[in-house]
Design a protein around this motif. Structure first.
Motif, PDB file in Angstrom:
ATOM      1  N   TRP A  81       0.838  -1.201   0.000  1.00 26.55           N
ATOM      2  CA  TRP A  81       0.000   0.000   0.000  1.00 26.55           C
ATOM      3  C   TRP A  81       0.870   1.247   0.000  1.00 26.55           C
ATOM      4  O   TRP A  81       1.827   1.345   0.772  1.00 26.55           O
ATOM      5  N   SER A  82       0.547   2.187  -0.866  1.00 24.27           N
ATOM      6  CA  SER A  82       1.214   3.489  -0.913  1.00 24.27           C
ATOM      7  C   SER A  82       2.707   3.313  -1.186  1.00 24.27           C
ATOM      8  O   SER A  82       3.078   2.751  -2.214  1.00 24.27           O
ATOM      9  N   GLU A  83       3.586   3.758  -0.286  1.00 30.13           N
ATOM     10  CA  GLU A  83       5.013   3.568  -0.512  1.00 30.13           C
ATOM     11  C   GLU A  83       5.406   2.100  -0.457  1.00 30.13           C
ATOM     12  O   GLU A  83       6.510   1.734  -0.879  1.00 30.13           O
ATOM     13  N   GLY A  84       4.521   1.258   0.035  1.00 26.58           N
ATOM     14  CA  GLY A  84       4.770  -0.183  -0.007  1.00 26.58           C
ATOM     15  C   GLY A  84       4.359  -0.798  -1.330  1.00 26.58           C
ATOM     16  O   GLY A  84       4.774  -1.917  -1.652  1.00 26.58           O
ATOM     17  N   GLY A  85       3.555  -0.067  -2.115  1.00 28.55           N
ATOM     18  CA  GLY A  85       3.080  -0.594  -3.386  1.00 28.55           C
ATOM     19  C   GLY A  85       4.174  -0.946  -4.366  1.00 28.55           C
ATOM     20  O   GLY A  85       4.142  -2.013  -5.002  1.00 28.55           O
ATOM     21  N   PRO A  86       5.197  -0.078  -4.551  1.00 23.96           N
ATOM     22  CA  PRO A  86       6.285  -0.418  -5.466  1.00 23.96           C
ATOM     23  C   PRO A  86       7.063  -1.667  -5.061  1.00 23.96           C
ATOM     24  O   PRO A  86       7.569  -2.394  -5.923  1.00 23.96           O
ATOM     25  N   TRP A  87       7.158  -1.914  -3.755  1.00 21.46           N
ATOM     26  CA  TRP A  87       7.873  -3.108  -3.309  1.00 21.46           C
ATOM     27  C   TRP A  87       7.078  -4.368  -3.647  1.00 21.46           C
ATOM     28  O   TRP A  87       7.668  -5.429  -3.914  1.00 21.46           O
ATOM     29  N   ALA A  88       5.757  -4.251  -3.664  1.00 20.89           N
ATOM     30  CA  ALA A  88       4.932  -5.372  -4.126  1.00 20.89           C
ATOM     31  C   ALA A  88       5.121  -5.590  -5.625  1.00 20.89           C
ATOM     32  O   ALA A  88       5.177  -6.720  -6.106  1.00 20.89           O
ATOM     33  N   LEU A  89       5.239  -4.490  -6.383  1.00 20.06           N
ATOM     34  CA  LEU A  89       5.481  -4.603  -7.822  1.00 20.06           C
ATOM     35  C   LEU A  89       6.844  -5.230  -8.089  1.00 20.06           C
ATOM     36  O   LEU A  89       7.003  -6.001  -9.047  1.00 20.06           O
ATOM     37  N   HIS A 102      -0.073 -14.393  -5.944  1.00 25.13           N
ATOM     38  CA  HIS A 102      -0.943 -13.217  -5.997  1.00 25.13           C
ATOM     39  C   HIS A 102      -0.152 -11.972  -5.620  1.00 25.13           C
ATOM     40  O   HIS A 102       0.640 -11.990  -4.668  1.00 25.13           O
ATOM     41  N   VAL A 103      -0.397 -10.871  -6.356  1.00 27.19           N
ATOM     42  CA  VAL A 103       0.186  -9.570  -6.034  1.00 27.19           C
ATOM     43  C   VAL A 103      -0.899  -8.505  -6.136  1.00 27.19           C
ATOM     44  O   VAL A 103      -1.591  -8.419  -7.150  1.00 27.19           O
ATOM     45  N   SER A 104      -1.044  -7.714  -5.080  1.00 26.16           N
ATOM     46  CA  SER A 104      -1.910  -6.530  -5.098  1.00 26.16           C
ATOM     47  C   SER A 104      -1.088  -5.319  -4.706  1.00 26.16           C
ATOM     48  O   SER A 104      -0.390  -5.333  -3.692  1.00 26.16           O
ATOM     49  N   SER A 105      -1.166  -4.282  -5.532  1.00 22.33           N
ATOM     50  CA  SER A 105      -0.501  -3.022  -5.242  1.00 22.33           C
ATOM     51  C   SER A 105      -1.574  -1.947  -5.137  1.00 22.33           C
ATOM     52  O   SER A 105      -2.289  -1.682  -6.111  1.00 22.33           O
ATOM     53  N   ILE A 106      -1.701  -1.365  -3.962  1.00 21.77           N
ATOM     54  CA  ILE A 106      -2.809  -0.462  -3.659  1.00 21.77           C
ATOM     55  C   ILE A 106      -2.304   0.979  -3.611  1.00 21.77           C
ATOM     56  O   ILE A 106      -1.470   1.330  -2.764  1.00 21.77           O
ATOM     57  N   ALA A 107      -2.794   1.804  -4.524  1.00 18.45           N
ATOM     58  CA  ALA A 107      -2.379   3.211  -4.596  1.00 18.45           C
ATOM     59  C   ALA A 107      -0.874   3.359  -4.453  1.00 18.45           C
ATOM     60  O   ALA A 107      -0.387   4.123  -3.614  1.00 18.45           O
ATOM     61  N   PRO A 108      -0.103   2.642  -5.278  1.00 22.36           N
ATOM     62  CA  PRO A 108       1.354   2.649  -5.100  1.00 22.36           C
ATOM     63  C   PRO A 108       2.000   3.974  -5.466  1.00 22.36           C
ATOM     64  O   PRO A 108       1.553   4.679  -6.374  1.00 22.36           O
ATOM     65  N   LEU A 223      -4.040  -3.957  -9.441  1.00 20.14           N
ATOM     66  CA  LEU A 223      -3.775  -2.553  -9.112  1.00 20.14           C
ATOM     67  C   LEU A 223      -5.070  -1.914  -8.626  1.00 20.14           C
ATOM     68  O   LEU A 223      -6.077  -1.913  -9.341  1.00 20.14           O
ATOM     69  N   TRP A 224      -5.036  -1.368  -7.423  1.00 16.92           N
ATOM     70  CA  TRP A 224      -6.206  -0.742  -6.811  1.00 16.92           C
ATOM     71  C   TRP A 224      -5.950   0.757  -6.693  1.00 16.92           C
ATOM     72  O   TRP A 224      -4.922   1.185  -6.167  1.00 16.92           O
ATOM     73  N   GLN A 225      -6.912   1.561  -7.187  1.00 18.09           N
ATOM     74  CA  GLN A 225      -6.718   3.003  -7.178  1.00 18.09           C
ATOM     75  C   GLN A 225      -8.035   3.738  -7.006  1.00 18.09           C
ATOM     76  O   GLN A 225      -9.014   3.445  -7.708  1.00 18.09           O
ATOM     77  N   GLY A 226      -8.062   4.693  -6.091  1.00 21.68           N
ATOM     78  CA  GLY A 226      -9.222   5.566  -5.922  1.00 21.68           C
ATOM     79  C   GLY A 226      -9.115   6.763  -6.844  1.00 21.68           C
ATOM     80  O   GLY A 226      -8.032   7.340  -6.992  1.00 21.68           O
ATOM     81  N   ASN A 237      -1.014   6.352 -11.352  1.00 18.04           N
ATOM     82  CA  ASN A 237      -1.081   4.903 -11.502  1.00 18.04           C
ATOM     83  C   ASN A 237      -1.896   4.404 -12.689  1.00 18.04           C
ATOM     84  O   ASN A 237      -1.738   3.249 -13.090  1.00 18.04           O
ATOM     85  N   LYS A 238      -2.729   5.256 -13.259  1.00 15.20           N
ATOM     86  CA  LYS A 238      -3.484   4.809 -14.430  1.00 15.20           C
ATOM     87  C   LYS A 238      -2.566   4.320 -15.547  1.00 15.20           C
ATOM     88  O   LYS A 238      -2.865   3.311 -16.198  1.00 15.20           O
ATOM     89  N   PRO A 239      -1.412   4.978 -15.806  1.00 11.24           N
ATOM     90  CA  PRO A 239      -0.516   4.460 -16.842  1.00 11.24           C
ATOM     91  C   PRO A 239       0.002   3.056 -16.571  1.00 11.24           C
ATOM     92  O   PRO A 239       0.273   2.296 -17.504  1.00 11.24           O
TER      93      PRO A 239
END
Length: 279
Positions: A81-89, A102-108, A223-226, A237-239
């Motif tokens: 999540w957030s600054e943790g999102g890139p580490w998931a990527l 499974h990988v989920s990156s939330i608002a990375p 990829l989860w994004q508000g 993150n849309k790109p």
């Protein structure tokens, strides 16, 4: 920190910043309801984790595998999540999909995904300035985080007010829960247990061009994004959703940065489904 079902399939979570392993607490109920073993560890130099010289994204992916092995998990999921999102990527880029199912990156914070500080034009003035300092004047960047350190560790009520001030309406709804707000403040304070250096090193890596190519990640990545996120704007993150071949885009209309909490049941349900499918 471990929450949820200690005998369930493993999900390793990458916390945001400033944050720490204590972030796991906001996911505890959902992890337990879904029968997941949810583990969050401090990244180097943050919380109780030892500092690490010459950190790399590949090295952290190897650390995540080592954690899974230590917990005797043949297969596991990763969230960030957030600054943790890139580490998931990074985990998606470097770990065999046969093991990382499974990988989920939330608002990375995808600030270096397409080149050094490529997303600066989409960021708030403060975050854009932070990126500039991170790349060109490290003492100034260090000072920014030392000021956050002081607020989080010595003036928690002011820290909370700052968090609320930066939030969109959807995030204010999430943070209206005093327990959630207190956990986020506590997790932020714990991030600075050893000072600001660990977070500085962590954040600088996000602004530099990443050593892995997100456009070469073909495995599924959620990829989860508000759309109303004021911390990591939608345009950042849309790109990734458009250019990452394996991207599975989850757009939350009018959602904020704290969709990780408001939509935790959905995020973890998808992770649980993938873990069950490979059991």
């Amino acid at each position: 920190m471990q929450v949820g079902d200690p005998n369930g399939p493993l999900v390793i979570h990458n916390h945001g910043g400033p944050s720490s392993r204590l972030e796991a607490q906001v996911f505890a109920t959902h992890a337990l309801n879904l029968g997941l073993r949810f583990v969050c560890v401090d990244r180097p130099g943050q919380g109780k984790s030892d500092p690490q010289q010459n950190r790399t994204f590949a090295g952290w992916a190897a650390d995540l595998e080592a954690i899974a092995s230590a917990l005797e998990a043949d297969r596991f999921a990763v969230t960030g999540w957030s600054e943790g999102g890139p580490w998931a990527l990074a985990a998606a880029a470097y770990i065999d999909p046969a093991r990382l199912v499974h990988v989920s990156s939330i608002a990375p914070g995808s600030y270096g995904a397409f080149g050094t500080n490529w997303a600066a034009k989409y960021l708030s003035q403060a975050d854009a300035m932070g990126g500039f300092l991170a790349l060109h004047f490290r003492p100034g960047f260090q000072l920014m985080y030392e000021l956050i350190d002081i607020a989080a560790t010595r003036f928690p009520e002011q820290y909370k007010k700052g968090l609320l001030k930066a939030s969109c309406p959807a995030d204010l709804d999430v943070l209206a829960d005093a327990r959630v707000l207190n956990i986020m403040a506590e997790s932020g304070r714990e991030c600075f247990r050893q000072g600001a250096e660990g977070l500085v090193a962590d954040a600088r890596m996000l602004y530099q061009q990443w050593p892995f190519d997100v456009a070469a990640i073909h495995r599924p990545v959620h990829l989860w994004q508000g759309t109303a996120d004021t911390f990591v704007p939608y345009a950042v993150n849309k790109p990734l959703g458009e250019r990452m071949p394996g991207a599975m885009w989850h757009e939350v209309a009018d959602g904020g940065h704290f969709i990780a909490i408001s939509h935790a049941a959905e995020v973890l349900a998808v992770a649980g489904k993938d873990l069950a499918a490979t059991a």
